[in-house]
Design an enzyme around this catalytic site. Structure first.
Site, PDB file in Angstrom:
ATOM      1  N   TYR A  85       1.670  16.810  33.408  1.00 50.24           N
ATOM      2  CA  TYR A  85       1.998  15.615  32.624  1.00 50.24           C
ATOM      3  C   TYR A  85       1.036  14.479  32.963  1.00 50.24           C
ATOM      4  O   TYR A  85       0.580  13.752  32.083  1.00 50.24           O
ATOM      5  CB  TYR A  85       3.445  15.174  32.878  1.00 50.24           C
ATOM      6  CG  TYR A  85       3.851  14.053  31.951  1.00 50.24           C
ATOM      7  CD1 TYR A  85       4.390  14.337  30.697  1.00 50.24           C
ATOM      8  CD2 TYR A  85       3.634  12.721  32.291  1.00 50.24           C
ATOM      9  CE1 TYR A  85       4.715  13.326  29.811  1.00 50.24           C
ATOM     10  CE2 TYR A  85       3.958  11.701  31.406  1.00 50.24           C
ATOM     11  CZ  TYR A  85       4.501  12.008  30.169  1.00 50.24           C
ATOM     12  OH  TYR A  85       4.807  11.001  29.298  1.00 50.24           O
ATOM     13  N   PHE A 137     -12.939   1.482   5.917  1.00 50.62           N
ATOM     14  CA  PHE A 137     -12.411   2.838   5.888  1.00 50.62           C
ATOM     15  C   PHE A 137     -10.889   2.715   5.779  1.00 50.62           C
ATOM     16  O   PHE A 137     -10.296   1.795   6.332  1.00 50.62           O
ATOM     17  CB  PHE A 137     -12.817   3.675   7.111  1.00 50.62           C
ATOM     18  CG  PHE A 137     -12.336   5.085   6.937  1.00 50.62           C
ATOM     19  CD1 PHE A 137     -12.943   5.909   5.993  1.00 50.62           C
ATOM     20  CD2 PHE A 137     -11.235   5.569   7.620  1.00 50.62           C
ATOM     21  CE1 PHE A 137     -12.449   7.192   5.750  1.00 50.62           C
ATOM     22  CE2 PHE A 137     -10.754   6.851   7.383  1.00 50.62           C
ATOM     23  CZ  PHE A 137     -11.355   7.663   6.451  1.00 50.62           C
ATOM     24  N   THR A 138     -10.284   3.659   5.066  1.00 46.65           N
ATOM     25  CA  THR A 138      -8.866   3.545   4.697  1.00 46.65           C
ATOM     26  C   THR A 138      -7.944   3.253   5.890  1.00 46.65           C
ATOM     27  O   THR A 138      -7.253   2.242   5.915  1.00 46.65           O
ATOM     28  CB  THR A 138      -8.410   4.824   3.980  1.00 46.65           C
ATOM     29  OG1 THR A 138      -8.758   5.948   4.784  1.00 46.65           O
ATOM     30  CG2 THR A 138      -9.074   4.955   2.610  1.00 46.65           C
ATOM     31  N   ASP A 228     -16.910   2.272  15.249  1.00 50.41           N
ATOM     32  CA  ASP A 228     -16.240   3.506  14.847  1.00 50.41           C
ATOM     33  C   ASP A 228     -17.271   4.617  15.045  1.00 50.41           C
ATOM     34  O   ASP A 228     -18.169   4.805  14.225  1.00 50.41           O
ATOM     35  CB  ASP A 228     -15.795   3.417  13.386  1.00 50.41           C
ATOM     36  CG  ASP A 228     -15.030   4.662  12.948  1.00 50.41           C
ATOM     37  OD1 ASP A 228     -15.174   5.707  13.610  1.00 50.41           O
ATOM     38  OD2 ASP A 228     -14.296   4.587  11.946  1.00 50.41           O
ATOM     39  N   LYS A 271     -14.258  15.073  14.082  1.00 51.67           N
ATOM     40  CA  LYS A 271     -15.494  15.181  13.303  1.00 51.67           C
ATOM     41  C   LYS A 271     -16.648  15.610  14.214  1.00 51.67           C
ATOM     42  O   LYS A 271     -16.712  16.777  14.598  1.00 51.67           O
ATOM     43  CB  LYS A 271     -15.804  13.846  12.617  1.00 51.67           C
ATOM     44  CG  LYS A 271     -14.948  13.584  11.379  1.00 51.67           C
ATOM     45  CD  LYS A 271     -13.595  13.056  11.712  1.00 51.67           C
ATOM     46  CE  LYS A 271     -12.883  12.482  10.526  1.00 51.67           C
ATOM     47  NZ  LYS A 271     -11.524  12.039  10.874  1.00 51.67           N
ATOM     48  N   ARG A 395     -12.720   9.685  -3.580  1.00 54.62           N
ATOM     49  CA  ARG A 395     -13.039   8.497  -2.794  1.00 54.62           C
ATOM     50  C   ARG A 395     -13.398   7.394  -3.780  1.00 54.62           C
ATOM     51  O   ARG A 395     -14.544   7.030  -3.955  1.00 54.62           O
ATOM     52  CB  ARG A 395     -14.214   8.753  -1.832  1.00 54.62           C
ATOM     53  CG  ARG A 395     -13.985   9.825  -0.800  1.00 54.62           C
ATOM     54  CD  ARG A 395     -13.227   9.391   0.430  1.00 54.62           C
ATOM     55  NE  ARG A 395     -11.822   9.137   0.233  1.00 54.62           N
ATOM     56  CZ  ARG A 395     -10.967   8.861   1.215  1.00 54.62           C
ATOM     57  NH1 ARG A 395     -11.381   8.809   2.462  1.00 54.62           N
ATOM     58  NH2 ARG A 395      -9.710   8.630   0.976  1.00 54.62           N
ATOM     59  N   PHE A 462      -3.531   7.638  -1.644  1.00 54.53           N
ATOM     60  CA  PHE A 462      -4.302   8.820  -2.043  1.00 54.53           C
ATOM     61  C   PHE A 462      -3.759  10.110  -1.453  1.00 54.53           C
ATOM     62  O   PHE A 462      -3.921  11.179  -2.027  1.00 54.53           O
ATOM     63  CB  PHE A 462      -5.781   8.635  -1.646  1.00 54.53           C
ATOM     64  CG  PHE A 462      -5.950   8.271  -0.197  1.00 54.53           C
ATOM     65  CD1 PHE A 462      -5.945   6.945   0.194  1.00 54.53           C
ATOM     66  CD2 PHE A 462      -6.090   9.242   0.770  1.00 54.53           C
ATOM     67  CE1 PHE A 462      -6.080   6.593   1.527  1.00 54.53           C
ATOM     68  CE2 PHE A 462      -6.225   8.907   2.110  1.00 54.53           C
ATOM     69  CZ  PHE A 462      -6.211   7.578   2.491  1.00 54.53           C
TER      70      PHE A 462
HETATM   71  C1  P70 Z   1     -11.918  12.135   6.651  1.00 54.27           C
HETATM   72  C2  P70 Z   1     -11.047  11.829   7.847  1.00 54.27           C
HETATM   73  C3  P70 Z   1     -11.015   9.957   9.351  1.00 54.27           C
HETATM   74  C4  P70 Z   1     -11.635   8.779   9.917  1.00 54.27           C
HETATM   75  C5  P70 Z   1     -12.959   8.417   9.561  1.00 54.27           C
HETATM   76  C6  P70 Z   1     -13.530   7.255  10.113  1.00 54.27           C
HETATM   77  C7  P70 Z   1     -14.914   6.837   9.765  1.00 54.27           C
HETATM   78  C8  P70 Z   1     -11.557   6.831  11.307  1.00 54.27           C
HETATM   79  C9  P70 Z   1     -10.928   7.957  10.797  1.00 54.27           C
HETATM   80  C10 P70 Z   1      -9.507   8.247  11.197  1.00 54.27           C
HETATM   81  C11 P70 Z   1      -9.571  12.003   7.580  1.00 54.27           C
HETATM   82  C12 P70 Z   1      -9.093  11.103   6.508  1.00 54.27           C
HETATM   83  C13 P70 Z   1      -8.488   9.891   6.833  1.00 54.27           C
HETATM   84  C14 P70 Z   1      -8.073   9.044   5.841  1.00 54.27           C
HETATM   85  C15 P70 Z   1      -8.277   9.399   4.514  1.00 54.27           C
HETATM   86  C16 P70 Z   1      -8.820  10.611   4.187  1.00 54.27           C
HETATM   87  C17 P70 Z   1      -9.234  11.452   5.199  1.00 54.27           C
HETATM   88  N1  P70 Z   1     -11.444  10.538   8.334  1.00 54.27           N
HETATM   89  N2  P70 Z   1     -12.807   6.504  10.953  1.00 54.27           N
HETATM   90  O1  P70 Z   1     -11.652  13.150   6.008  1.00 54.27           O
HETATM   91  O2  P70 Z   1      -9.487   9.305  12.075  1.00 54.27           O
HETATM   92  O3  P70 Z   1      -8.233  11.085  10.821  1.00 54.27           O
HETATM   93  O4  P70 Z   1      -8.631  11.251  13.291  1.00 54.27           O
HETATM   94  O5  P70 Z   1      -7.024   9.596  12.399  1.00 54.27           O
HETATM   95  O6  P70 Z   1     -13.682   9.159   8.719  1.00 54.27           O
HETATM   96  O7  P70 Z   1     -12.908  11.433   6.411  1.00 54.27           O
HETATM   97  P1  P70 Z   1      -8.270  10.368  12.150  1.00 54.27           P
END
Ligand code: P70
Length: 471
Positions: A85, A137-138, A228, A271, A395, A462
């Site tokens: 743990y 980013f979303t 990021d 990634k 996107r 989305f």
């Molecule tokens: C994608 C994934 C994640 C992501 C990223 C960047 C530049 C942070 C994160 C978050 C998954 C995804 C997420 C939201 C919408 C669609 C797809 N991107 N910064 O496919 O990381 O997913 O590990 O929480 O691209 O691009 P995590």
């Protein structure tokens, strides 16, 4: 008919071919379901590729997130998981590896990227703050908004133009940033949210010259920079290839120099790092570390695992050392580029230049007769699945969501479909199948009318929104 002599890709381009620096040891069977099954599957999924079952997908280009193939070394690392743990030895291995390659002092593990975004946003953003960044980013922007901040886009204008050939379209526009600082005051800017590469712009890189100048500007005003780093190794490849003075530097050296201009980073290890799950936050500032390390036990797990199993941390530490190898990253970006070059030569509109992790189809130009509020990119992703069982991701306007103030759709300049290439998973033949499918859908573009949204969730719509066809 005259006998045609086939040529390899290398021969066609007048060069010797290169290949991936690995061979395949285990395979996962896939199959193409019938056109009737695809018709039913996409209708059942409300024309949203996030809602398809993967068993109904032939070639899955939804995302490069968590979809990489691990190496035999990483799988061996899984067996070395220390599931204590507290104080797992795999945590210390991970901490040391991040320190070695990224250079930050302190590490807080998280279950994935958004866990780290949550901690950093909560630690630094107060209501009324402004968070400038090189395109949103979303998940990143949502965490910044939930913490009370307002995101401000300070990316260079070229990034919003899919046809512009600028080699570093991820760059920050320093004038835009400086005028924001002057307008709202440095004390209301907790940090600059810098991403390398920029996902929503098409996987576009930031140059070393830009981050160096950004650092100088932020230093003058006392504003911090957080990175990021999700696809920062891919970003390092573009610097090595395209920026003067870096051709002879290793990817590892470029990565470290870049991070040295920033105060810390968050990471979706799913990634660049070649693992199926994991993430981290790494910082130099002791106060930020203290705050994040305290919060991680509330939201993620103890500060020596943060939501990952010990075995996940081991596979991740090994994945980092594999990901920074020059020949790995050349083959990875090379495969993405291969697909992009085919589509470019066939004059199918895509985001130029081709970025690091994906080829982005320009749905605005492909479906120029479909208005943006009929969701051209969402429609294109559905059509691609119907044609060939290939799964891609919208996107565009659906991803952009609604303005929290007005409640209206945000209408982004970029209306794209992302063909995201998982790392070490598909072959050149898969890329050929994808390219031909895109061409078939492109050739049939005039028949398409668009979609209407019939269900819309409150957050990150989305992922779960549903649509119906307009006929
Ligand atoms: C994608 C994934 C994640 C992501 C990223 C960047 C530049 C942070 C994160 C978050 C998954 C995804 C997420 C939201 C919408 C669609 C797809 N991107 N910064 O496919 O990381 O997913 O590990 O929480 O691209 O691009 P995590």
């Amino acid at each position: 008919m005259a006998h045609l002599i086939p040529q390899t890709m290398g021969q066609q381009f007048g060069r010797r071919s290169w290949a991936e620096p690995w061979k395949i040891k285990m395979v996962e069977p896939i199959r193409l379901v019938s056109p009737a099954e695809r018709e039913k599957a996409i209708a059942d999924a409300g024309y949203n590729t996030f809602l398809l079952r993967s068993a109904d997908v032939y070639i899955d280009l939804l995302t490069d997130s968590g979809t990489s193939a691990m190496s035999d070394r990483q799988w061996a690392g899984i067996m070395l998981g220390d599931e204590a743990y507290a104080g797992s030895r795999n945590f210390y291995h991970l901490e040391e590896t991040v320190q070695t390659y990224y250079g930050y002092r302190y590490l807080v593990p998280t279950h994935q990227g958004r866990g780290a975004e949550h901690l950093l946003s909560k630690a630094l953003i107060k209501p009324g703050h402004y968070v400038p960044g090189n395109m949103y980013f979303t998940t990143t922007r949502l965490h910044q908004e939930l913490a009370g901040g307002t995101f401000v886009d300070v990316i260079i204008d070229e990034a919003h133009d899919p046809a512009n050939q600028h080699p570093f379209k991820g760059n920050v526009d320093l004038d835009k940033l400086e005028s924001l600082i002057k307008r709202v005051g440095a004390e209301n800017i907790p940090y600059v949210s810098l991403a390398g590469t920029v996902n929503m712009a098409g996987g576009q890189p930031v140059s070393m010259a830009n981050v160096r100048a950004l650092h100088a500007l932020c230093d003058r005003y006392g504003v911090r920079i957080y990175l990021d780093a999700t696809r920062m190794i891919e970003n390092a490849f573009f610097i090595q290839e395209g920026e003067e003075g870096y051709a002879d530097k290793s990817i590892a050296d470029i990565l470290k120099e870049f991070c040295g201009y920033t105060d810390g980073a968050w990471m979706s290890a799913k990634k660049d790092h070649l693992v199926n799950i994991g993430g981290w936050l790494a910082v130099n500032d002791e106060d930020v570390f203290e705050s994040a390390r305290n919060m991680v036990v509330v939201y993620e797990g103890l500060h020596t695992y943060g939501g990952m199993a010990g075995r996940d941390m081991e596979a991740l530490a090994i994945g980092i050392t594999e990901a920074v190898q020059d020949d790995h990253i050349r083959a990875r970006v090379g495969q993405v580029r291969y697909l992009g070059e085919l589509l470019t030569d066939w004059e199918i509109p895509i985001v130029q230049p081709v970025g690091g992790h994906a080829v982005f189809l320009d749905a605005k130009r492909i479906y120029s007769h479909v208005p943006q509020d009929r969701f051209p990119a969402q429609t294109l992703a559905a059509e691609l699945y119907l044609d060939s069982g290939i799964r891609a991701m919208e996107r565009g306007i659906v991803s952009a969501g609604r303005d929290p103030e007005t409640g209206d759709h945000r209408y982004p300049a970029l209306e794209l479909v992302r063909l995201t290439i998982p790392r070490r998973v598909y072959t050149q033949a898969h890329m050929d199948v994808v390219a031909e499918a895109v061409k078939a859908v492109y050739d049939a573009r005039d028949e398409t009318r668009g979609l209407k949204m019939v269900y819309e969730p409150k957050y990150l719509r989305f992922f779960q929104a549903r649509f119906e066809r307009i006929s």
